[in-house]
Motif scaffolding. Structure first.
Motif, mmCIF file in Angstrom:
data_model
loop_
_atom_site.group_PDB
_atom_site.id
_atom_site.type_symbol
_atom_site.label_atom_id
_atom_site.label_comp_id
_atom_site.label_asym_id
_atom_site.label_seq_id
_atom_site.Cartn_x
_atom_site.Cartn_y
_atom_site.Cartn_z
ATOM 1 N N PHE A 74 0.811 -1.219 0.000
ATOM 2 C CA PHE A 74 0.000 0.000 0.000
ATOM 3 C C PHE A 74 0.849 1.276 0.000
ATOM 4 C CE2 PHE A 74 -2.016 3.251 2.798
ATOM 5 C CZ PHE A 74 -2.937 3.719 1.876
ATOM 6 N N LEU A 75 1.819 1.372 0.902
ATOM 7 C CA LEU A 75 2.630 2.581 1.001
ATOM 8 C C LEU A 75 3.488 2.795 -0.240
ATOM 9 C CD1 LEU A 75 3.736 2.520 4.754
ATOM 10 C CD2 LEU A 75 1.951 3.905 3.682
ATOM 11 N N ASP A 76 3.876 1.718 -0.898
ATOM 12 C CA ASP A 76 4.651 1.852 -2.135
ATOM 13 C C ASP A 76 3.823 2.541 -3.216
ATOM 14 O OD1 ASP A 76 7.110 0.349 -1.387
ATOM 15 O OD2 ASP A 76 5.696 -1.296 -1.170
ATOM 16 N N PHE A 77 2.554 2.175 -3.314
ATOM 17 C CA PHE A 77 1.701 2.806 -4.323
ATOM 18 C C PHE A 77 1.590 4.311 -4.091
ATOM 19 C CE2 PHE A 77 0.064 -1.587 -4.705
ATOM 20 C CZ PHE A 77 0.127 -1.720 -6.082
ATOM 21 N N ILE A 78 1.626 4.729 -2.830
ATOM 22 C CA ILE A 78 1.500 6.150 -2.504
ATOM 23 C C ILE A 78 2.829 6.883 -2.623
ATOM 24 C CG2 ILE A 78 0.882 7.821 -0.722
ATOM 25 C CD1 ILE A 78 -1.504 6.284 -1.801
ATOM 26 N N ARG A 204 -7.405 0.713 -1.564
ATOM 27 C CA ARG A 204 -7.533 0.949 -3.008
ATOM 28 C C ARG A 204 -8.102 2.339 -3.268
ATOM 29 N NH1 ARG A 204 -10.094 -4.683 -5.506
ATOM 30 N NH2 ARG A 204 -8.468 -6.092 -4.745
ATOM 31 N N GLY A 205 -9.092 2.714 -2.475
ATOM 32 C CA GLY A 205 -9.704 4.023 -2.643
ATOM 33 C C GLY A 205 -8.728 5.158 -2.367
ATOM 34 N N ILE A 206 -7.883 5.006 -1.355
ATOM 35 C CA ILE A 206 -6.899 6.034 -1.034
ATOM 36 C C ILE A 206 -5.906 6.198 -2.184
ATOM 37 C CG2 ILE A 206 -4.965 6.620 0.501
ATOM 38 C CD1 ILE A 206 -6.548 5.239 2.763
ATOM 39 N N ILE A 207 -5.495 5.087 -2.782
ATOM 40 C CA ILE A 207 -4.569 5.145 -3.923
ATOM 41 C C ILE A 207 -5.218 5.898 -5.085
ATOM 42 C CG2 ILE A 207 -3.348 3.778 -5.666
ATOM 43 C CD1 ILE A 207 -3.108 1.566 -3.471
ATOM 44 N N VAL A 208 -6.465 5.591 -5.361
ATOM 45 C CA VAL A 208 -7.169 6.257 -6.464
ATOM 46 C C VAL A 208 -7.301 7.753 -6.191
ATOM 47 C CG1 VAL A 208 -9.372 6.437 -7.673
ATOM 48 C CG2 VAL A 208 -8.409 4.189 -7.192
ATOM 49 N N VAL A 209 -7.594 8.132 -4.949
ATOM 50 C CA VAL A 209 -7.710 9.550 -4.597
ATOM 51 C C VAL A 209 -6.373 10.264 -4.812
ATOM 52 C CG1 VAL A 209 -8.044 11.165 -2.682
ATOM 53 C CG2 VAL A 209 -9.637 9.260 -2.994
ATOM 54 N N ALA A 210 -5.272 9.616 -4.429
ATOM 55 C CA ALA A 210 -3.945 10.207 -4.637
ATOM 56 C C ALA A 210 -3.662 10.398 -6.122
ATOM 57 C CB ALA A 210 -2.874 9.318 -3.995
ATOM 58 N N LEU A 211 -4.040 9.423 -6.927
ATOM 59 C CA LEU A 211 -3.847 9.535 -8.378
ATOM 60 C C LEU A 211 -4.757 10.602 -8.979
ATOM 61 C CD1 LEU A 211 -3.570 5.729 -9.277
ATOM 62 C CD2 LEU A 211 -1.731 7.420 -9.410
ATOM 63 N N LEU A 243 -10.156 6.828 -13.494
ATOM 64 C CA LEU A 243 -10.041 6.771 -12.033
ATOM 65 C C LEU A 243 -11.414 6.810 -11.367
ATOM 66 C CD1 LEU A 243 -6.944 9.095 -11.565
ATOM 67 C CD2 LEU A 243 -7.029 6.641 -11.103
ATOM 68 N N LEU A 244 -12.275 7.702 -11.832
ATOM 69 C CA LEU A 244 -13.627 7.762 -11.274
ATOM 70 C C LEU A 244 -14.397 6.468 -11.541
ATOM 71 C CD1 LEU A 244 -14.651 11.428 -12.152
ATOM 72 C CD2 LEU A 244 -13.986 10.522 -9.924
ATOM 73 N N GLY A 245 -14.158 5.874 -12.712
ATOM 74 C CA GLY A 245 -14.811 4.617 -13.061
ATOM 75 C C GLY A 245 -14.373 3.462 -12.185
ATOM 76 N N SER A 246 -13.171 3.566 -11.590
ATOM 77 C CA SER A 246 -12.656 2.484 -10.763
ATOM 78 C C SER A 246 -13.404 2.381 -9.441
ATOM 79 C CB SER A 246 -11.159 2.684 -10.497
ATOM 80 O OG SER A 246 -10.944 3.802 -9.638
ATOM 81 N N PHE A 247 -14.144 3.431 -9.058
ATOM 82 C CA PHE A 247 -14.937 3.389 -7.839
ATOM 83 C C PHE A 247 -16.206 2.577 -8.014
ATOM 84 C CE2 PHE A 247 -12.622 7.432 -6.841
ATOM 85 C CZ PHE A 247 -12.075 7.011 -5.630
ATOM 86 N N VAL A 248 -16.611 2.382 -9.270
ATOM 87 C CA VAL A 248 -17.869 1.674 -9.532
ATOM 88 C C VAL A 248 -17.731 0.186 -9.266
ATOM 89 C CG1 VAL A 248 -19.590 1.130 -11.273
ATOM 90 C CG2 VAL A 248 -18.478 3.380 -11.276
#
Length: 248
Positions: A74-78, A204-211, A243-248
């Motif tokens: 997780f931290l690596d993705f961020i 996963r959601g935190i990673i998407v928000v950062a992106l 990215l927004l689509g990944s929340f669906v």
């Protein structure tokens, strides 16, 4: 990348019945005539070695740390794969650990990920894992194949005695395709996260928000600087949609 390489791999497996298969990108310079022999010799020492790679060096002779990597958490993705680590906290502790800054390239060593620009596969290993996953167009292939090999018990080895020169995305830089590359990289990263990373929904959601934040900053740059921006507004908007689509 994955689909194209698989065409050659299938030919090598089915027609040539090769014992080893070398993946070599077109931005790699072989300045050592013995590099292939060195990689094969390393693989032959242990029949559980599924892949071996050389050290990747820049045209100025500097070692590219990305030729070794660990399976990202997780931290690596961020802190490695967003602007947080690439711009705000450069050379942070997590990034250094991810790319093994404590490794002196003084001995062969096993890693979770090897650089995909030049990598030798044992044919039995690549066949065992079903070749490259063709659900990505570009980027993250080495992380996916590393995960597949590890899951089947194959080792990935870096041989520091073998080295090649890697120009590194010269086509993307020359053609000013930064946003185009970001689009495909993020799509592949999301695919990797969904299918190969053990992360819960919150992480996963935190990673998407950062992106998303990173993409909004890039989009703002296209508005403020217009044609002088190194980003492409059309592709940054496409990234936001993905990215927004990944929340669906």
């Amino acid at each position: 990348y994955a689909r194209g390489n698989n065409i050659g791999i299938r030919f090598a497996l089915d027609i040539l019945t090769s014992e080893y298969i070398l993946i070599l990108n077109n931005d790699v310079i072989l300045n050592d005539r013995e590099v292939l022999n060195k990689l094969v010799e390393s693989a032959s020492r242990d029949n559980r070695i599924g892949a071996v790679s050389p050290v990747l060096k820049s045209t100025t002779g500097e070692i590219q740390r990305t030729c070794t990597g660990n399976t990202p958490g997780f931290l690596d993705f961020i802190f490695v794969y967003t602007f947080i680590g690439q711009r705000l906290f450069k050379e942070n502790r997590i990034l250094k650990r991810h790319f093994n800054y404590d490794y002196a390239f003084d001995r062969p060593k096993e890693f979770g990920v090897l650089g995909g620009s030049c990598i030798l596969f044992r044919s039995r290993a690549i066949a065992d894992v079903g070749l490259f996953d063709e659900n990505t167009f570009l980027y993250w292939e080495e992380y996916i194949i590393g995960s597949k090999l590890a899951e089947r018990g194959w080792k990935l080895l870096l041989n520091p005695g073998a080295g090649v020169i890697h120009k590194g995305e010269s086509c993307i830089k020359n053609l000013n395709l930064k946003s185009w590359a970001r689009y495909w990289s993020i799509k592949s990263e999301l695919y990797y996260i969904r299918n190969y990373a053990s992360l819960n929904t919150i992480k996963r959601g935190i990673i998407v928000v950062a992106l998303l934040l990173e993409t909004m900053l890039a989009l703002s740059d296209t508005v403020l600087r217009d044609k002088k921006s190194k980003f492409d507004r059309k592709y940054e908007l496409k990234i936001i949609s993905v990215l927004l689509g990944s929340f669906v």
